[in-house]
Each structure stands twice: as structure tokens, then as C-alpha cells.
Design an enzyme around this catalytic site. Structure first.
Site, PDB file in Angstrom:
ATOM      1  N   GLY A   6       0.774  -1.173   0.095  1.00 26.69           N
ATOM      2  CA  GLY A   6       0.008   0.210  -0.200  1.00 26.69           C
ATOM      3  C   GLY A   6       0.456   1.103  -0.026  1.00 26.69           C
ATOM      4  O   GLY A   6       0.506   2.148   1.054  1.00 26.69           O
ATOM      5  N   GLY A   9      -0.588   4.951  -0.966  1.00 26.28           N
ATOM      6  CA  GLY A   9      -2.115   5.190  -0.365  1.00 26.28           C
ATOM      7  C   GLY A   9      -1.205   6.417   0.648  1.00 26.28           C
ATOM      8  O   GLY A   9      -0.302   7.104   0.640  1.00 26.28           O
ATOM      9  N   GLN A  10      -2.372   6.961   1.326  1.00 20.94           N
ATOM     10  CA  GLN A  10      -2.060   8.239   1.972  1.00 20.94           C
ATOM     11  C   GLN A  10      -1.032   7.909   3.026  1.00 20.94           C
ATOM     12  O   GLN A  10      -0.073   9.519   3.087  1.00 20.94           O
ATOM     13  CB  GLN A  10      -3.390   8.167   3.043  1.00 20.94           C
ATOM     14  CG  GLN A  10      -3.237  10.011   3.005  1.00 20.94           C
ATOM     15  CD  GLN A  10      -4.676  10.112   4.390  1.00 20.94           C
ATOM     16  OE1 GLN A  10      -5.027   9.109   5.201  1.00 20.94           O
ATOM     17  NE2 GLN A  10      -4.432  11.536   4.907  1.00 20.94           N
ATOM     18  N   ASP A  32       2.404  -1.505  -4.688  1.00 23.86           N
ATOM     19  CA  ASP A  32       0.783  -1.432  -4.466  1.00 23.86           C
ATOM     20  C   ASP A  32       0.251  -1.507  -5.010  1.00 23.86           C
ATOM     21  O   ASP A  32       1.141  -2.312  -6.407  1.00 23.86           O
ATOM     22  CB  ASP A  32       1.381   0.198  -4.437  1.00 23.86           C
ATOM     23  CG  ASP A  32      -0.244   0.522  -3.745  1.00 23.86           C
ATOM     24  OD1 ASP A  32      -0.126   1.671  -2.752  1.00 23.86           O
ATOM     25  OD2 ASP A  32      -1.171   0.329  -4.571  1.00 23.86           O
ATOM     26  N   ARG A  34      -1.505  -0.336  -7.672  1.00 23.22           N
ATOM     27  CA  ARG A  34      -1.294   0.524  -8.503  1.00 23.22           C
ATOM     28  C   ARG A  34       0.085   1.720  -8.606  1.00 23.22           C
ATOM     29  O   ARG A  34       1.083   1.226  -7.598  1.00 23.22           O
ATOM     30  CB  ARG A  34      -1.970   1.893  -8.265  1.00 23.22           C
ATOM     31  CG  ARG A  34      -3.890   2.083  -8.210  1.00 23.22           C
ATOM     32  CD  ARG A  34      -4.149   3.093  -7.266  1.00 23.22           C
ATOM     33  NE  ARG A  34      -3.436   3.050  -5.770  1.00 23.22           N
ATOM     34  CZ  ARG A  34      -3.861   4.012  -4.678  1.00 23.22           C
ATOM     35  NH1 ARG A  34      -4.373   4.373  -4.796  1.00 23.22           N
ATOM     36  NH2 ARG A  34      -3.347   4.058  -3.662  1.00 23.22           N
ATOM     37  N   ASP A  49      -0.724  -7.550  -4.881  1.00 20.81           N
ATOM     38  CA  ASP A  49      -2.258  -8.033  -4.775  1.00 20.81           C
ATOM     39  C   ASP A  49      -1.986  -8.853  -3.335  1.00 20.81           C
ATOM     40  O   ASP A  49      -2.136 -10.148  -3.688  1.00 20.81           O
ATOM     41  CB  ASP A  49      -3.112  -8.183  -5.909  1.00 20.81           C
ATOM     42  CG  ASP A  49      -4.369  -8.297  -5.204  1.00 20.81           C
ATOM     43  OD1 ASP A  49      -5.213  -7.869  -4.278  1.00 20.81           O
ATOM     44  OD2 ASP A  49      -4.829  -9.192  -6.257  1.00 20.81           O
ATOM     45  N   TYR A 138     -15.379  -1.730   7.526  1.00 25.83           N
ATOM     46  CA  TYR A 138     -14.319  -1.801   7.710  1.00 25.83           C
ATOM     47  C   TYR A 138     -14.110  -1.681   9.440  1.00 25.83           C
ATOM     48  O   TYR A 138     -12.856  -2.346   9.318  1.00 25.83           O
ATOM     49  CB  TYR A 138     -14.156  -0.324   7.366  1.00 25.83           C
ATOM     50  CG  TYR A 138     -12.388   0.981   7.707  1.00 25.83           C
ATOM     51  CD1 TYR A 138     -11.420   0.093   6.820  1.00 25.83           C
ATOM     52  CD2 TYR A 138     -12.752   1.729   9.037  1.00 25.83           C
ATOM     53  CE1 TYR A 138     -10.391   0.638   6.941  1.00 25.83           C
ATOM     54  CE2 TYR A 138     -11.411   2.289   8.897  1.00 25.83           C
ATOM     55  CZ  TYR A 138     -10.038   1.519   7.767  1.00 25.83           C
ATOM     56  OH  TYR A 138      -9.188   1.891   8.607  1.00 25.83           O
ATOM     57  N   LYS A 142     -11.219  -3.792  11.584  1.00 25.60           N
ATOM     58  CA  LYS A 142     -10.348  -3.628  11.648  1.00 25.60           C
ATOM     59  C   LYS A 142     -10.383  -4.762  13.339  1.00 25.60           C
ATOM     60  O   LYS A 142      -8.770  -5.153  13.445  1.00 25.60           O
ATOM     61  CB  LYS A 142     -10.023  -1.921  12.424  1.00 25.60           C
ATOM     62  CG  LYS A 142      -9.534  -2.096  11.205  1.00 25.60           C
ATOM     63  CD  LYS A 142      -8.079  -2.102  10.084  1.00 25.60           C
ATOM     64  CE  LYS A 142      -8.052  -0.630   9.694  1.00 25.60           C
ATOM     65  NZ  LYS A 142      -6.472  -0.944   8.291  1.00 25.60           N
TER      66      LYS A 142
HETATM   67  N1  SER Z   1      -9.431   7.612   8.700  1.00 26.72           N
HETATM   68  C1  SER Z   1     -10.207   6.408   8.253  1.00 26.72           C
HETATM   69  C2  SER Z   1     -11.419   6.324   7.787  1.00 26.72           C
HETATM   70  O1  SER Z   1     -11.825   7.950   7.363  1.00 26.72           O
HETATM   71  C3  SER Z   1     -10.340   5.680   9.576  1.00 26.72           C
HETATM   72  O2  SER Z   1      -9.619   4.876  10.038  1.00 26.72           O
HETATM   73  O3  SER Z   1     -11.715   6.033   7.473  1.00 26.72           O
END
Ligand code: SER
Length: 322
Positions: A6, A9-10, A32, A34, A49, A138, A142
Site C-alpha cells: 500500500g 496510499g495516503q 501497491d 496501482r 495484490d 471497515y 480492523k
Molecule cells: N481515516 C479512516 C477512515 O476515515 C479511519 O481509519 O476511514
């Protein structure tokens, strides 16, 4: 050699850059789904992947990794829209990495989230050990990941480390599909068009953290003495909590005339099920966690960087003179 999944990613973009500066680009392998934006990429890169177990195995067989930093994941809002994808990337993907780490005894870091909590959790100063009954897919992934991590640490001796990130605010890579994305998008829209339409209400208080602190938390936890770690699910980490109205206010102090309007959508319900502030005393006790950035410093630094990124030179000059 450090494996990062990843990496585009951010969090991946910033963390990869910091690790590359620290250890040298040739000590990293960024992966990643991408391809990276830069050509050639700043650090060695391969497409991976994480839901493809064979691909994970093949990659791990080809390199001698000493650390896995597993960041590949689907965020909360996207996870609500695509629950199966969210489970597959966040749980199956993590399990593949945990199994690979177990077979080769490689330490593994991955980020959990405040989304592990839910409406039955105390919302202020949310403790480290408390009710975790998330309502989002999500959050379910987690919590599952946290329990898997604890199991792999206790049962197989895998050195798994994790933090429950709050909303992370950064400028290097756009966030994608998160409920806390407003705290990033507000800066970009403020600089590019002077106004922002927020998808949660003005008083929605959420725990947040500036990207340099998020990166620091990962590096500090990785450097911590294993004997001191008492949490193998995921550590609460906190920095600041603010509402969209408070952020808009803080931005207006540097950009008079900035306006924010509020049109809450389905993400309001997600935000309302999460904590407003976090008790991170376990992280402070076990590995001396301490954030550096408060709201005003975050806002000033973000505006400088976003103005630079978007080429808004007059704002940049004005900020520099302050
Ligand atoms: N920043 C994340 C989200 O908003 C939270 O872990 O999904």
C-alpha cells in the site's frame, strides 16, 4: 530490506519517503496494486495484490525482508459500499502477510483504526481496552485484524505491532474513501477555491493527527523494546480532536473569506459511531508516544504545503510573512 504494501496510499507515500531518507531507497521494496505516479519510482517498486496469496508468497521468496509494513487497505466509506472487497483486502490480505511473516519470522507492522470502536464504546477518552462493537464493515475488519495479530503474536511468536490511527491529515497523497477525509479535503478546497462543502455536520468532533506525527508513531513503535510492549492488538494513539467548524475557523484565520457549508451524507452515521477523543496512555507508557502537532501548527503547515503544491504563490508569500 523493508517491504511496504500500500506504498502509494495516503500513509504509504509519506512513510516510504521517510524510510527511504533513513535507510536508503535500496533498502526498501515499495508495493501497491496501482503503479507509482513517478517514473522512475523513487524507491524500487513492484505491483502486489495482497489478496493473491501466491503472489505474496512469490514476492517473499524472492527477497530477504527484515520488516514488513503492511499498509494496503480499504477505508471506511469505501468499505461500506464494497463490504466484500473490504473484507478481502483488510482481513484476507492481512492474513496472507501474517502467514508470510510467521513462516519467515519477519516482524510486521500494520495500521488499525479508531473505527474498531462503535456506538457502545465510551466516546470520550476512549480507553485502550474497551468495548469494540463497530457497525461498519471497515471496523469489523480492523477488530478482526487486531485479534488475528494478538493470536499470531501469542501463538506463533510473530512480532506484530500496530496502532489505531485517528483521522490522518496529510498533503502528499490524497486520502481515498475515508470518513475523516473532510479534514484533508477542506485544505485543498480552501486553497483552490476558497470554500468547502463538508459531508459531515459542523459539530462532528473527531480524533485527528498530522501526518508527521503518524509517521513518527510508526517509527517509534517499531523502535520500541519488545519487552515493554503490553498490547499486541493495536495501540490507541492520539494527537488532537477537532470539529469541521473548528477547522474552518482555524483556516479562516489565515484565509479570511474562506467559507464552509455542511451537507451531511451517509458518512455522518459512521462518524457518529466513532470516538471523539482517545486515551493513549498505554502507548505513552509502553513506548513513550508523544505527538508534536497541535491544531494551529497543523493548519499553518498544511496551508503552506497545499499552497506550494497547488502553486498558490500569493497565499504562500502571505503565510511566509507571518
Ligand atoms: N481515516 C479512516 C477512515 O476515515 C479511519 O481509519 O476511514
Amino acid at each position: 530490506m523493508i517491504l511496504i504494501t500500500g506504498a502509494n496510499g495516503q500513509i504509504g507515500v509519506d512513510l516510504t519517503e521517510t524510510l527511504s531518507a533513513r535507510h536508503g531507497a535500496d533498502r526498501l521494496l515499495a508495493t501497491d496494486l496501482r503503479p507509482p505516479q513517478a517514473d522512475p519510482p523513487p524507491v524500487p517498486f513492484e505491483v502486489l495484490d495482497v489478496t493473491d496469496e501466491r503472489a505474496v508468497e512469490r514476492l517473499l521468496d524472492r527477497h530477504e525482508f527484515t520488516q514488513i509494513i503492511h499498509l494496503a487497505g480499504i477505508l471506511s466509506a469505501t468499505g461500506q459500499q464494497y463490504p466484500d472487497l473490504c473484507w478481502s483486502v483488510n482481513v484476507t490480505g492481512l492474513k496472507h502477510m501474517l502467514d508470510a511473516a510467521r513462516q519467515r519470522q519477519i516482524p510486521l507492522f500494520w495500521p488499525s483504526s479508531i473505527a474498531s470502536f462503535g456506538p457502545t464504546t465510551p466516546r470520550t477518552d476512549t480507553p485502550q481496552h474497551t468495548i469494540t462493537e463497530p457497525r461498519t464493515m471497515y471496523g469489523v475488519t480492523k477488530v478482526t485484524g487486531e485479534l488475528l495479530s494478538q493470536f499470531y503474536a501469542a501463538q506463533y511468536g510473530v512480532d506484530v505491532r500496530s496502532v489505531r490511527f485517528p483521522g490522518v491529515v496529510g498533503h502528499a497523497a490524497p486520502p481515498g474513501g475515508g470518513t475523516t477525509d473532510w479534514a484533508v479535503a477542506m485544505f485543498f478546497d480552501a486553497v483552490s477555491r476558497g470554500s468547502y462543502r463538508c459531508f459531515v455536520g459542523p459539530d462532528t468532533r473527531m480524533p485527528m493527527m498530522y501526518m508527521p506525527d503518524a509517521v513518527k508513531s510508526v517509527l517509534d513503535l517499531l523502535a520500541a523494546d519488545a519487552d515493554r510492549l503490553t498490547v499486541r492488538t493495536s495501540y490507541n494513539v492520539a494527537a488532537i480532536s477537532f470539529t469541521p467548524a473548528e477547522l474552518a475557523d482555524a483556516i479562516s484565520r489565515y484565509m479570511p473569506g474562506f467559507t464552509c457549508t455542511y451537507v451531511p451524507d451517509y458518512r455522518q452515521d459512521i462518524a457518529d459511531s466513532w470516538p471523539q477523543s482517545i486515551d493513549d496512555s498505554s502507548a505513552r507508557n509502553d513506548w513513550d508516544w508523544l505527538p508534536d502537532y497541535g491544531l494551529d501548527r497543523l493548519v499553518f503547515d498544511m496551508l503552506m504545503n497545499v499552497a506550494r503544491r497547488l502553486g498558490h504563490t500569493s497565499l504562500l508569500e502571505r503565510l511566509k510573512r507571518r
